[in-house]
Design a protein around this motif. Sequence first.
Motif, short mmCIF file in Angstrom:
data_model
loop_
_atom_site.label_atom_id
_atom_site.label_comp_id
_atom_site.label_asym_id
_atom_site.label_seq_id
_atom_site.Cartn_x
_atom_site.Cartn_y
_atom_site.Cartn_z
N ASN A 1 0.83 -1.20 0.00
CA ASN A 1 0.00 0.00 0.00
C ASN A 1 0.86 1.25 0.00
OD1 ASN A 1 -2.32 -1.59 0.20
ND2 ASN A 1 -2.38 -1.47 2.43
N LEU A 2 1.90 1.25 0.83
CA LEU A 2 2.77 2.42 0.94
C LEU A 2 3.57 2.65 -0.33
CD1 LEU A 2 3.94 1.80 4.60
CD2 LEU A 2 2.39 3.60 3.83
N GLN A 3 4.08 1.58 -0.91
CA GLN A 3 4.88 1.73 -2.14
C GLN A 3 4.03 2.24 -3.29
OE1 GLN A 3 6.71 -2.31 -2.02
NE2 GLN A 3 8.66 -1.21 -2.14
N ARG A 4 2.77 1.80 -3.37
CA ARG A 4 1.88 2.30 -4.42
C ARG A 4 1.64 3.80 -4.27
NH1 ARG A 4 -0.32 -2.84 -3.84
NH2 ARG A 4 -1.73 -2.23 -2.15
N GLU A 5 1.81 4.32 -3.07
CA GLU A 5 1.62 5.74 -2.81
C GLU A 5 2.94 6.50 -2.85
OE1 GLU A 5 -0.51 5.76 0.89
OE2 GLU A 5 -2.25 4.76 0.03
N GLY A 6 4.00 5.85 -3.33
CA GLY A 6 5.27 6.53 -3.54
C GLY A 6 6.19 6.58 -2.34
N ILE A 7 5.92 5.78 -1.33
CA ILE A 7 6.76 5.76 -0.13
C ILE A 7 7.81 4.66 -0.26
CG2 ILE A 7 6.76 5.34 2.38
CD1 ILE A 7 3.89 6.58 2.35
N ALA A 8 9.06 5.04 -0.12
CA ALA A 8 10.17 4.10 -0.32
C ALA A 8 10.18 3.03 0.76
CB ALA A 8 11.50 4.85 -0.33
N ALA A 9 10.52 1.80 0.36
CA ALA A 9 10.56 0.68 1.29
C ALA A 9 11.57 0.92 2.41
CB ALA A 9 10.90 -0.60 0.54
N GLU A 10 12.60 1.74 2.14
CA GLU A 10 13.63 1.99 3.15
C GLU A 10 13.08 2.74 4.36
OE1 GLU A 10 14.04 2.93 -0.18
OE2 GLU A 10 14.96 0.95 -0.55
N ARG A 11 11.95 3.42 4.19
CA ARG A 11 11.35 4.16 5.31
C ARG A 11 10.45 3.28 6.16
NH1 ARG A 11 8.62 8.86 1.93
NH2 ARG A 11 7.47 9.24 3.87
N VAL A 12 10.25 2.03 5.74
CA VAL A 12 9.24 1.17 6.35
C VAL A 12 9.89 0.01 7.10
CG1 VAL A 12 7.20 -0.26 5.90
CG2 VAL A 12 7.68 1.75 4.46
N CYS A 13 9.33 -0.32 8.27
CA CYS A 13 9.80 -1.46 9.06
C CYS A 13 8.58 -2.27 9.51
CB CYS A 13 10.61 -0.99 10.27
SG CYS A 13 11.09 -2.31 11.41
N PHE A 14 8.57 -3.55 9.19
CA PHE A 14 7.50 -4.44 9.64
C PHE A 14 7.81 -4.87 11.07
CE2 PHE A 14 5.97 -9.06 9.53
CZ PHE A 14 4.72 -8.74 10.03
N ALA A 15 7.01 -4.38 12.02
CA ALA A 15 7.29 -4.63 13.43
C ALA A 15 6.25 -5.52 14.10
CB ALA A 15 7.36 -3.30 14.18
N GLY A 16 5.04 -5.60 13.54
CA GLY A 16 3.97 -6.35 14.18
C GLY A 16 2.96 -5.42 14.82
N ASN A 17 2.06 -5.99 15.60
CA ASN A 17 0.88 -5.27 16.07
C ASN A 17 0.97 -4.96 17.56
OD1 ASN A 17 -1.73 -4.36 16.64
ND2 ASN A 17 -2.66 -5.76 15.17
N VAL A 18 1.16 -3.68 17.91
CA VAL A 18 1.28 -3.31 19.32
C VAL A 18 -0.04 -3.46 20.07
CG1 VAL A 18 3.29 -1.82 19.07
CG2 VAL A 18 1.01 -0.86 18.74
N MET A 19 -1.18 -3.42 19.36
CA MET A 19 -2.46 -3.69 20.02
C MET A 19 -2.45 -5.07 20.68
SD MET A 19 -5.24 -1.58 19.80
CE MET A 19 -6.72 -2.49 19.36
N ILE A 20 -1.81 -6.01 20.01
CA ILE A 20 -1.78 -7.37 20.53
C ILE A 20 -0.77 -7.48 21.68
CG2 ILE A 20 -1.55 -9.80 19.88
CD1 ILE A 20 -3.89 -8.13 18.58
N ASP A 21 0.24 -6.61 21.68
CA ASP A 21 1.12 -6.52 22.86
C ASP A 21 0.29 -6.21 24.10
OD1 ASP A 21 3.02 -6.66 20.86
OD2 ASP A 21 4.26 -5.05 21.66
N SER A 22 -0.60 -5.23 23.99
CA SER A 22 -1.44 -4.86 25.13
C SER A 22 -2.36 -6.00 25.52
CB SER A 22 -2.28 -3.62 24.80
OG SER A 22 -1.55 -2.43 25.03
N LEU A 23 -2.91 -6.69 24.53
CA LEU A 23 -3.80 -7.80 24.82
C LEU A 23 -3.07 -8.89 25.61
CD1 LEU A 23 -6.44 -9.32 22.47
CD2 LEU A 23 -4.84 -10.84 23.61
N HIS A 24 -1.86 -9.27 25.16
CA HIS A 24 -1.08 -10.29 25.86
C HIS A 24 -0.77 -9.85 27.29
CE1 HIS A 24 -0.22 -13.45 22.92
NE2 HIS A 24 -0.12 -12.51 22.01
N ALA A 25 -0.38 -8.57 27.44
CA ALA A 25 0.01 -8.09 28.75
C ALA A 25 -1.17 -7.99 29.71
CB ALA A 25 0.68 -6.71 28.62
N SER A 26 -2.36 -7.76 29.18
CA SER A 26 -3.52 -7.48 30.02
C SER A 26 -4.44 -8.68 30.22
CB SER A 26 -4.35 -6.34 29.40
OG SER A 26 -3.57 -5.18 29.25
N ARG A 27 -4.32 -9.70 29.41
CA ARG A 27 -5.29 -10.79 29.47
C ARG A 27 -5.38 -11.44 30.85
NH1 ARG A 27 -6.25 -15.73 25.13
NH2 ARG A 27 -8.43 -16.06 25.71
#
Length: 374
Positions: free
Chosen positions: A152-178
Amino acid sequence: MCIVGARPNFMKMAPILRAFAEHQPPLPALLVHTGQHYDASMSDQLFADLRLPRPDLNLEVGSGSHAVQTAEVMKRFEPALDEHKPSCVLVVGDVNSTLACSLVAVKKGVPVVHVEAGLRSGDRRMPEEINRVLTDQISDRLYTTERSALGNLQREGIAAERVCFAGNVMIDSLHASRPQARPAADTLKAHGADPALLRAEAGYGVVTLHRPSNVDQADTLRLLLETLRAVSERLPLVFALHPRTRANIERFGLGGLIDARRMVLLPPQGYLEMLGLMGGATVVLTDSGGLQEETTALGVPCLTLRENTERPITVEQGTNTMVGRDVQAILTGVDDILAGRGKRGRVPEYWDGHAADRIAADLHRWLHDQAPTP
């Protein structure tokens, strides 16, 4: 400077701040609450539930139209940015505060970091979609929750070098709070409802509705309430009512569509209460983006009452099914789930409770690389 403004931001920022504090060396952060979320009691409860530190600054913007709210955040954030001179401004999600603070920072030459970048519904009628697209365009470092976001980002002209796949921080909260999730029976008792409802043979469903496209028009809201009443004949429902939805039910005179014997109406719930309700549910019916993710992580079938989603991985890999406002699709979806034919799904890559750790490690490296050479 780390920015929060509304409920979804709190769940995303809590694990990030913990990861910054635990990183070696620690990443010092200043937490700014714009005050976009206008229910102070709900904000206070969410901060406590998520073990989120009290904000260093509260801009106390309050509610208003999109234009008024965005402008007011910008006006109040600029002096704070000038005073504290951060190495970067980190924003999460897609609320008005996300875009407003990003605009101020980029015009001041301060790098912008966007967590949860690259999500797209393809529907420019959604204010959140505009916020997402524009924030990504002016961000210097972009952290994604799923690999498809890079395309999605590359189609909008954003270079891959600016992007990092890190995962979902919402799920970090879920794991910590469950482990601290409040039992659903306790939540119902606290509001004077009979917890025996939860022990129905078919289990129970959880409902949330808040999007203007679903609740702001009388005919649309009537259709959805009539459909939910039909669903409640199959299994009882616990409906956490957003203030906007409750007000419109009253304004349009639709309260008679609520079957009090089969539908429990609750006020907006805290994070730990919702976690407990969802964790024990047979099905969740919602128009919330965050709940699509949380149900996938919990392995609970979700029927999304929207025509599109910016979180396609919840459909492709998770437990989410898009049913829109199609009455037959909704009822068939519920019947399939009750018959054991609901989606099982799987937890997506990097939805493992460690996304914030990856962000902290990458951001430390990135800021070090950005620092001017002595």
